[in-house]
Design a protein around this motif. Structure first.
Motif, PDB file in Angstrom:
ATOM      1  N   UNK A   1       1.255  -1.054  -0.299  1.00 38.20           N
ATOM      2  CA  UNK A   1      -0.276  -0.002  -0.136  1.00 38.20           C
ATOM      3  C   UNK A   1       0.721   1.127  -0.458  1.00 38.20           C
ATOM      4  N   UNK A   2       1.825   1.124   1.603  1.00 37.95           N
ATOM      5  CA  UNK A   2       3.081   2.302   1.159  1.00 37.95           C
ATOM      6  C   UNK A   2       3.554   3.045  -0.535  1.00 37.95           C
TER       7      UNK A   2
ATOM      8  N   UNK B   1      -3.582  -0.369   3.917  1.00 38.16           N
ATOM      9  CA  UNK B   1      -2.920  -1.365   3.940  1.00 38.16           C
ATOM     10  C   UNK B   1      -2.957  -1.694   5.641  1.00 38.16           C
ATOM     11  N   UNK B   2      -2.902  -0.363   6.537  1.00 40.33           N
ATOM     12  CA  UNK B   2      -2.924  -0.542   7.771  1.00 40.33           C
ATOM     13  C   UNK B   2      -4.083  -1.446   8.631  1.00 40.33           C
ATOM     14  N   UNK B   3      -5.863  -1.581   7.721  1.00 37.32           N
ATOM     15  CA  UNK B   3      -6.340  -2.318   7.437  1.00 37.32           C
ATOM     16  C   UNK B   3      -6.404  -3.639   7.628  1.00 37.32           C
ATOM     17  N   UNK B   4      -5.246  -3.856   6.267  1.00 37.18           N
ATOM     18  CA  UNK B   4      -4.697  -5.035   5.727  1.00 37.18           C
ATOM     19  C   UNK B   4      -4.361  -5.482   6.535  1.00 37.18           C
TER      20      UNK B   4
ATOM     21  N   UNK C   1      -6.183 -13.848   0.022  1.00 39.80           N
ATOM     22  CA  UNK C   1      -6.114 -12.895  -1.486  1.00 39.80           C
ATOM     23  C   UNK C   1      -5.167 -12.027  -1.433  1.00 39.80           C
ATOM     24  N   UNK C   2      -3.938 -12.509  -0.922  1.00 41.98           N
ATOM     25  CA  UNK C   2      -3.000 -11.827  -0.545  1.00 41.98           C
ATOM     26  C   UNK C   2      -2.672 -11.075  -2.285  1.00 41.98           C
ATOM     27  N   UNK C   3      -2.318 -11.999  -2.887  1.00 47.65           N
ATOM     28  CA  UNK C   3      -1.588 -11.206  -4.416  1.00 47.65           C
ATOM     29  C   UNK C   3      -3.222 -10.075  -4.902  1.00 47.65           C
ATOM     30  N   UNK C   4      -4.161 -10.396  -4.962  1.00 45.97           N
ATOM     31  CA  UNK C   4      -5.267  -9.342  -5.051  1.00 45.97           C
ATOM     32  C   UNK C   4      -5.150  -8.288  -4.249  1.00 45.97           C
ATOM     33  N   UNK C   5      -5.231  -8.532  -3.197  1.00 38.25           N
ATOM     34  CA  UNK C   5      -4.989  -7.056  -2.292  1.00 38.25           C
ATOM     35  C   UNK C   5      -3.854  -6.263  -2.511  1.00 38.25           C
ATOM     36  N   UNK C   6      -2.549  -6.992  -3.371  1.00 35.32           N
ATOM     37  CA  UNK C   6      -1.603  -6.003  -3.738  1.00 35.32           C
ATOM     38  C   UNK C   6      -1.606  -5.380  -4.700  1.00 35.32           C
ATOM     39  N   UNK C   7      -2.169  -6.312  -5.639  1.00 33.02           N
ATOM     40  CA  UNK C   7      -2.466  -5.548  -7.060  1.00 33.02           C
ATOM     41  C   UNK C   7      -3.278  -4.810  -6.915  1.00 33.02           C
ATOM     42  N   UNK C   8      -4.416  -4.558  -6.000  1.00 33.07           N
ATOM     43  CA  UNK C   8      -5.706  -3.743  -6.338  1.00 33.07           C
ATOM     44  C   UNK C   8      -4.976  -2.107  -5.551  1.00 33.07           C
ATOM     45  N   UNK C   9      -4.306  -2.282  -4.721  1.00 31.91           N
ATOM     46  CA  UNK C   9      -3.631  -1.174  -4.528  1.00 31.91           C
ATOM     47  C   UNK C   9      -2.647  -0.547  -5.527  1.00 31.91           C
ATOM     48  N   UNK C  10      -1.699  -1.111  -6.543  1.00 30.85           N
ATOM     49  CA  UNK C  10      -1.455  -0.773  -7.974  1.00 30.85           C
ATOM     50  C   UNK C  10      -2.638  -0.261  -8.589  1.00 30.85           C
ATOM     51  N   UNK C  11      -3.568  -1.026  -8.667  1.00 35.83           N
ATOM     52  CA  UNK C  11      -4.777  -0.716  -9.738  1.00 35.83           C
ATOM     53  C   UNK C  11      -5.091   0.507  -9.659  1.00 35.83           C
ATOM     54  N   UNK C  12      -6.140   0.559  -7.815  1.00 29.41           N
ATOM     55  CA  UNK C  12      -6.388   1.894  -7.712  1.00 29.41           C
ATOM     56  C   UNK C  12      -4.864   2.909  -8.241  1.00 29.41           C
ATOM     57  N   UNK C  13      -3.644   2.665  -7.338  1.00 28.81           N
ATOM     58  CA  UNK C  13      -2.633   3.895  -7.862  1.00 28.81           C
ATOM     59  C   UNK C  13      -3.045   4.465  -9.565  1.00 28.81           C
TER      60      UNK C  13
ATOM     61  N   UNK D   1     -10.104   6.586   6.342  1.00 28.17           N
ATOM     62  CA  UNK D   1      -8.776   7.362   6.850  1.00 28.17           C
ATOM     63  C   UNK D   1      -8.185   7.256   7.779  1.00 28.17           C
ATOM     64  N   UNK D   2      -8.894   7.714   8.644  1.00 26.48           N
ATOM     65  CA  UNK D   2      -8.359   8.349  10.299  1.00 26.48           C
ATOM     66  C   UNK D   2      -8.678   7.476  11.290  1.00 26.48           C
ATOM     67  N   UNK D   3      -9.890   6.693  10.944  1.00 26.37           N
ATOM     68  CA  UNK D   3      -9.896   5.670  11.449  1.00 26.37           C
ATOM     69  C   UNK D   3      -9.057   4.679  11.589  1.00 26.37           C
ATOM     70  N   UNK D   4      -8.797   4.075  10.200  1.00 25.10           N
ATOM     71  CA  UNK D   4      -7.616   3.277   9.924  1.00 25.10           C
ATOM     72  C   UNK D   4      -5.950   3.911  10.881  1.00 25.10           C
TER      73      UNK D   4
END
Lengths: 310, 559
Positions: free
Chosen positions: B214-215, B279-282, B295-307, B411-414
């Protein structure tokens, strides 16, 4: 800086003096530094990218402004600066090579030459800016191109203001929103710029922006042979100040980058003279070289975009 | 450079004794000139929370003013300044740097098993840029007034009559934003290089904790989008200071172009805010469900996709600003496309919790409320992505409610979840779990009570940023204001018990939650060099190798 590197090395560690504590090998440190530099250069490109985008939008929407106003830039001085910067890129590349192979005298000479070229570039830029300043070829409300002396004699400033403000009341809303009407107009907010206004042209048979005296400017700054004065009123372009805003934004930001580059090169020169660099460690020279090439590259695009409009 | 100061032996001296990063060296100078990422992170955290307090005070003032129609406590001009300062402070000083610069700075190198970020000096420099930018922005409060809204639209921002004197108004704030932007760029640059070059050879890309994915995705946006904001505010400064004629319509400029430039940064900036939160939530959801992330790979690549998608949707802020119909349709389509990777994440988090052994400690409570709130915030975003609906809702309280659900509620809650999660690691102390739950209830209920009525206000047509409103809107406005007071009470309680734990909290074990990422292998708080023994790199979500040891109230390795 180098002094610090030496003192911060942990005693008895296998780390060379130039290797920071959190890296394992000099190669890892160099790779990290280079990657960081490339990323930084990417941000520089994007910083200028905003301006290139601005240029593209304005030129696509108002091509006539660019075709008309670029004639006031000096191709001679622009080309000279291009040559100067390309030469400086060569000397910089040579300097990096000299650092890699450890030829200190060559390194020093080449850095000094690069410095000289950079100063030369800024000198030429100064000449150009000074000329624009004198002629009133500036941005926004400061765009006040000089009339010829005769026209100034004919009409006092007060008359201009009176005429213009009177006629503007009917046409002011249109000027802010509509497409160019192919004659020059001054912004409604600034009566002082009204010397260039089309409405004054209606009362004056032959007014326009001509240089005070073609022979007086530095070489290459003379007005083009097809002088704007000879244009018929309906061919004149309005919002010419936009071009100069774009011109000063782009060359100004680039000039600041050249200035920053000169500061860094001076620092590198001092460090080289002190003997900080060796074939094993010359990362700062390498990175300064990369930065300088990007600054050059940006100018290579600025020159045709601003000076060579056809 | 100041880093040459001899009073700064912090980051370059190997740990002599068993001291940690907080006690290794003493004196104010050892903090001011530190290059230790953990100390810089703590300085960031303290400064960001101070800014959060300031922004929160302005939020409470805004809500208090809106308790009644017409004047409640201040005049309309003052009210305009309040919401502008609230927005600008919260966005530029709190939410954008919050998770990456404070929490990310602390845990990123440790999660990699590294000793520091790749460029410690740039890290410190970036902090001082942030501080200077923040001070400049706050200076504008003292010297003059800014009432343009946080977007600084032209001609509000260029009209000299708005914002007092030339130097007292918009320009210092814009300079501040410029510096904050560069601070953000340098943080992102540091993170990318560190993840690339300081990973241990045994850690592949798919052994990275998802927080680092995420970072990394965030850093890409920071590097690619922030320079455009930089040049935009520079142009706006010269526009205002020298009547430049680029953006101001009366000088032949193009105000819509300003909006394009601004949103080209500021929409991706929304993902700078939300991606680290995800990322914190994950991390939190997996650890507190005692179950491998689904779904590690899905979470990882969805970060890049969102970017990536995030760069193609900025026009949805401008559906009513006069862009072409075709362009609006394309932006609308891409806006819907962003919903896909976001939903992928949410479903993976839900699947992670399915049949997990869920532990309802404070970080998990905030993470669960993130799922709930982000669900509402994300789905109402789809309403706004629809062209026809947006025309109705644009500029109403519906927008305000939507982005507060995403920015504040998510965001702030995370961020609060992350602060609780890493609090034992950062401070070496455990906070009070009981008070943590009490504060969470107040914050969660308060958050929903504040912003849900605003959805209703928006659909009924109450415009945002207005000082006055017709009497039939008062009930919902009062509900909203009461909610904001509840939320503030929750945050105040949080601040009190966290501060209390610094002095009276129980000592934290190395691994209080049973996390498998590397930061739980070093002591709490970590030594200056992070690891006394090299960490063992493994699957960051494999909890099978850990067992609970009641004697130390923490988890230890089974082997």
């Amino acid at each position: 800086m180098s002094h610090e590197r030496e003192t911060t090395t942990p005693d008895g560690s296998p780390h060379p003096a130039s290797l920071q504590h959190h890296f394992d090998t000099p190669r890892q440190q160099l790779e990290a530094a280079l990657q960081g530099m490339w990323l930084f250069l990417a941000t520089e490109i994007l910083l200028f990218g905003g301006l290139f985008c601005l240029y593209a939008v304005f030129r696509a929407n108002h091509p006539e402004i660019f075709e008309y106003a670029h004639q006031y830039l000096s191709k001679f001085w622009g080309a000279t600066n291009t040559v100067i910067l390309i030469c400086s890129s060569f000397t910089m590349a040579t300097a990096v090579w000299a650092a890699q192979v450890g030829r200190r005298k060559t390194l020093l000479a080449m850095l000094a030459l690069t410095l000289l070229c950079g100063c030369g570039f800024l000198g030429v830029k100064f000449i150009e800016y000074q000329h624009k300043w004198k002629e009133g070829l500036l941005w926004g409300v400061h765009f006040r191109p000089e009339h010829s002396a005769e026209q100034f004699a004919q009409h006092s400033a007060e008359e201009h203001v009176a005429t213009v403000s009177g006629e503007h009341t009917s046409s002011a809303p249109a000027t802010a929103t509509s497409r160019p009407q192919l004659f020059a107009t001054a912004p409604a907010t600034s009566p002082a710029t009204s010397q260039a206004s089309p409405d004054t042209q209606a009362t004056q048979p032959d007014p326009s922006w001509v240089f005070r005296s073609p022979g007086n400017g530095p070489r290459g700054l003379r007005p083009p042979s097809a002088a704007p004065a000879s244009l018929a009123p309906e061919q004149r372009v309005r919002n010419v100040q936009t071009f100069f805003a774009v011109y000063f934004a782009m060359t100004g930001l680039h000039g600041l980058h050249v200035l920053a580059g000169l500061a860094v090169i001076t620092w590198i020169l001092v460090r080289s003279a002190r003997g900080d660099f060796s074939p094993a460690y010359h990362t700062p020279v390498h990175m300064t070289g990369l930065y300088w090439h990007v600054v050059d590259l940006i100018w290579i695009y600025l020159f045709p975009l601003l000076y060579l409009i056809h | 450079m100041s880093a040459m100061n001899p009073a700064n032996p912090t980051s370059d001296v190997p740990p002599a004794t068993g001291g940690n990063y907080l006690t290794q060296t003493r004196g104010i100078l050892s903090w001011v000139f530190t290059r230790d990422h953990k100390r810089i992170a703590v300085m960031y955290l303290v400064s960001i929370l101070a800014a959060f307090l300031l922004g929160g005070i302005f939020a409470i003032l805004v809500r208090t003013e809106l308790l009644t129609p017409n004047k409640t406590i201040v005049e309309p001009d003052r009210y305009n300044q309040f919401f502008t300062l609230h927005g600008a402070i919260m966005i530029f000083l709190v939410i954008i740097p919050g998770i990456p610069a404070a929490l990310g700075n602390f845990v990123l190198p440790i999660m990699l098993g590294a000793k520091d970020l790749a460029f410690p000096r740039i890290n410190l420099f970036s902090y001082y840029l942030w501080l200077l930018g923040a001070l400049l922005a706050v200076l504008a409060i003292v010297l003059g007034s800014v009432d343009t809204g946080w977007t600084f639209y032209v001609p509000y921002a260029t009209d000299v009559s708005a914002g007092g004197t030339l130097m007292g108004g918009v320009i210092p704030v814009l300079l501040g934003v410029f510096l904050l932007g560069f601070s953000s760029i340098f943080t992102g640059l540091n993170f990318i290089v560190t993840i690339h070059k300081l990973r241990p050879p045994s850690m592949g890309w798919f052994q990275l904790p998802l927080f680092l994915w995420a970072l990394y995705a965030t850093a890409i946006i920071q590097i690619l989008a922030t320079p455009v904001l930089g040049i935009t505010v520079l142009l706006l400064i010269v526009e205002r200071a020298a009547n430049f004629g680029i953006f101001h319509p009366s000088l032949g400029g193009d105000p819509v172009l300003y909006q394009h430039f601004f949103w080209f940064y500021s929409h991706p900036a929304v993902y700078i805010m939300i991606l680290p939160a995800m990322g914190v939530i994950s991390e939190v959801i997996s650890v507190f469900s005692r179950k491998h992330i689904f779904g590690y790979h899905f979470i990882a690549f969805s970060s890049v996709a969102i970017a990536v998608f995030g760069f193609f949707v900025w026009g949805h802020h401008m559906f009513v600003s006069g862009q072409s119909a075709l362009l609006a349709m394309i932006f609308s389509l891409f806006t819907y496309a962003v919903a896909i990777p976001s939903a992928v994440k949410v479903f993976n988090w839900l699947a992670t919790m399915y049949r997990g052994a869920i532990v309802l400690k404070a970080p998990m409570l905030y993470a669960l409320s993130f799922l709930f709130i982000f669900g509402i915030g994300g789905l109402t975003g789809l309403f706004l992505g629809a062209l026809a609906v947006d025309v109705h809702l644009h500029g109403t309280y519906f927008i305000v409610a939507h982005f507060h659900y995403v920015m504040m509620g998510s965001t702030l809650f995370a961020m609060i979840a992350g602060i609780h999660y890493w609090w034992p690691k950062m401070t070496g102390r455990l906070y009070s779990e009981l008070w943590g739950r009490v504060a969470w209830v107040l914050a969660f209920v308060g958050m929903n009570l504040t912003f849900f009525p605003q959805f209703l206000l928006g659909t009924h047509g109450m415009p945002r940023r207005y000082y006055n409103y017709p009497p039939q809107f008062q009930f919902l406005n009062v509900l909203s204001s009461i909610g904001s007071y509840l939320m503030a009470a929750g945050f105040v309680i949080t601040a009190i018990y966290l501060l209390h734990s610094l002095f009276a909290g129980r000592r934290a074990p190395s691994n209080p939650w049973g996390g498998a990422t590397l930061e739980w292998q070093c002591s709490s708080p970590p030594p200056t060099h992070n690891f006394d023994q090299p960490p063992v790199v493994g699957d960051p979500y494999d909890f099978g190798a850990l067992k609970y040891d009641a004697a130390i109230e923490g988890y230890v390795s089974k082997t």
